[in-house]
Design a protein around this motif. Structure first.
Motif, PDB file in Angstrom:
ATOM      1  N   TYR A   1      24.639  32.902   5.958  1.00 57.03           N
ATOM      2  CA  TYR A   1      24.774  33.478   4.620  1.00 57.03           C
ATOM      3  C   TYR A   1      24.570  34.979   4.679  1.00 57.03           C
ATOM      4  N   TYR A   2      25.376  35.687   3.907  1.00 60.46           N
ATOM      5  CA  TYR A   2      25.234  37.129   3.731  1.00 60.46           C
ATOM      6  C   TYR A   2      25.448  37.389   2.240  1.00 60.46           C
ATOM      7  N   GLN A   3      24.417  37.871   1.578  1.00 61.06           N
ATOM      8  CA  GLN A   3      24.463  38.034   0.119  1.00 61.06           C
ATOM      9  C   GLN A   3      24.928  36.719  -0.506  1.00 61.06           C
TER      10      GLN A   3
ATOM     11  N   LEU B   1      29.195  32.692   2.172  1.00 61.80           N
ATOM     12  CA  LEU B   1      28.930  31.685   3.181  1.00 61.80           C
ATOM     13  C   LEU B   1      29.938  31.884   4.306  1.00 61.80           C
ATOM     14  N   ILE B   2      29.444  32.042   5.521  1.00 60.58           N
ATOM     15  CA  ILE B   2      30.304  32.123   6.700  1.00 60.58           C
ATOM     16  C   ILE B   2      30.130  30.797   7.428  1.00 60.58           C
ATOM     17  N   ARG B   3      31.236  30.100   7.605  1.00 62.74           N
ATOM     18  CA  ARG B   3      31.157  28.771   8.204  1.00 62.74           C
ATOM     19  C   ARG B   3      32.342  28.511   9.127  1.00 62.74           C
TER      20      ARG B   3
ATOM     21  N   GLU C   1      33.419  32.346   2.625  1.00 59.64           N
ATOM     22  CA  GLU C   1      33.596  31.825   1.273  1.00 59.64           C
ATOM     23  C   GLU C   1      32.736  32.593   0.291  1.00 59.64           C
ATOM     24  N   GLN C   2      33.248  32.744  -0.910  1.00 60.42           N
ATOM     25  CA  GLN C   2      32.467  33.253  -2.032  1.00 60.42           C
ATOM     26  C   GLN C   2      32.788  32.356  -3.221  1.00 60.42           C
ATOM     27  N   ASN C   3      31.767  31.734  -3.776  1.00 59.98           N
ATOM     28  CA  ASN C   3      31.958  30.809  -4.901  1.00 59.98           C
ATOM     29  C   ASN C   3      33.007  29.741  -4.590  1.00 59.98           C
TER      30      ASN C   3
ATOM     31  N   LYS D   1      35.593  29.881  -2.677  1.00 55.35           N
ATOM     32  CA  LYS D   1      36.941  30.386  -2.378  1.00 55.35           C
ATOM     33  C   LYS D   1      36.909  31.154  -1.064  1.00 55.35           C
ATOM     34  N   ILE D   2      37.892  30.911  -0.213  1.00 56.76           N
ATOM     35  CA  ILE D   2      37.964  31.639   1.058  1.00 56.76           C
ATOM     36  C   ILE D   2      38.433  33.066   0.798  1.00 56.76           C
ATOM     37  N   VAL D   3      37.606  34.030   1.243  1.00 58.02           N
ATOM     38  CA  VAL D   3      37.888  35.447   1.007  1.00 58.02           C
ATOM     39  C   VAL D   3      37.975  36.242   2.308  1.00 58.02           C
ATOM     40  N   GLY D   4      37.784  35.559   3.439  1.00 57.13           N
ATOM     41  CA  GLY D   4      37.839  36.265   4.713  1.00 57.13           C
ATOM     42  C   GLY D   4      37.880  35.304   5.884  1.00 57.13           C
ATOM     43  N   THR D   5      38.181  35.872   7.049  1.00 58.32           N
ATOM     44  CA  THR D   5      38.242  35.100   8.288  1.00 58.32           C
ATOM     45  C   THR D   5      37.746  35.952   9.447  1.00 58.32           C
ATOM     46  N   GLY D   6      37.383  35.291  10.522  1.00 53.37           N
ATOM     47  CA  GLY D   6      37.003  35.967  11.758  1.00 53.37           C
ATOM     48  C   GLY D   6      37.004  34.940  12.872  1.00 53.37           C
ATOM     49  N   ALA D   7      37.443  35.334  14.066  1.00 50.19           N
ATOM     50  CA  ALA D   7      37.588  34.369  15.153  1.00 50.19           C
ATOM     51  C   ALA D   7      37.537  35.071  16.507  1.00 50.19           C
ATOM     52  N   TYR D   8      37.405  34.240  17.540  1.00 47.44           N
ATOM     53  CA  TYR D   8      37.521  34.750  18.913  1.00 47.44           C
ATOM     54  C   TYR D   8      37.883  33.605  19.836  1.00 47.44           C
TER      55      TYR D   8
END
Length: 162
Positions: A4-6, A9-11, A63-65, A67-74
């Motif tokens: 979690y950041y603010q 949710l990063i999952r 996710e925010q509320n 809803k997916i608002v971002g991505t990140g991968a490697y």
């Protein structure tokens, strides 16, 4: 993986996230007049299982509320010494400027380090000015060997994990 950041949710990505994650990436690319390439540079987003999970990589959504608002991968790459490439780090404009991008990058780096990788590579485009600034201020050094057509910059960061 849940972080979690603010109020974010990063999952770990799940099958039901495919269309929403792809839409976030396509929207950000369009914002910068870059093309969405489902048969090329963005094929991995439509085949996350094969492109990331089956290659010892990770793909996360932000996710925010709900809803997916971002991505990140490697995922691991045959480049450098025991390296991975950070890919698909995109945030919608509405969630930028809150430190989320820096947090996401640091979490990706931490996950990569715990797996014992030594080098982190990434490619980006000069037009993505915020991304370039983030990478350069986070210790990434310019390198050579662009492999993605829409990108014109390659960066490398060497990890000091033992």
């Amino acid at each position: 993986m849940n972080k979690y950041y603010q109020d974010f949710l990063i999952r770990t990505w799940q099958k039901g996230d495919r269309d929403a994650a792809a839409a976030v990436i396509a929207e950000v690319l369009a914002e910068y007049n870059l093309s969405w390439e489902p048969l090329g540079a963005d094929r991995d987003v439509l085949a996350v299982e094969e492109s990331y999970f089956q290659r010892d990589g990770e793909f996360w959504v932000v996710e925010q509320n709900g809803k997916i608002v971002g991505t990140g991968a490697y995922y691991p790459v045959n480049r450098g010494k025991n390296g991975v490439e950070i890919r698909k780090m995109y945030l919608l404009p509405t969630v930028r400027g809150k430190g989320l991008g820096r947090y996401l990058l640091q979490e990706l780096e931490a996950a990569i380090a715990t797996r014992g990788y030594k080098e982190i590579w990434l490619e980006t485009a000069s037009v993505l000015k915020e991304a370039v600034k983030l990478y350069e201020s986070s210790g990434y050094q310019p390198a050579t060997g662009v492999e993605t057509k829409r990108c014109d910059r390659v960066y490398l960061k060497t990890l000091l994990n033992e």
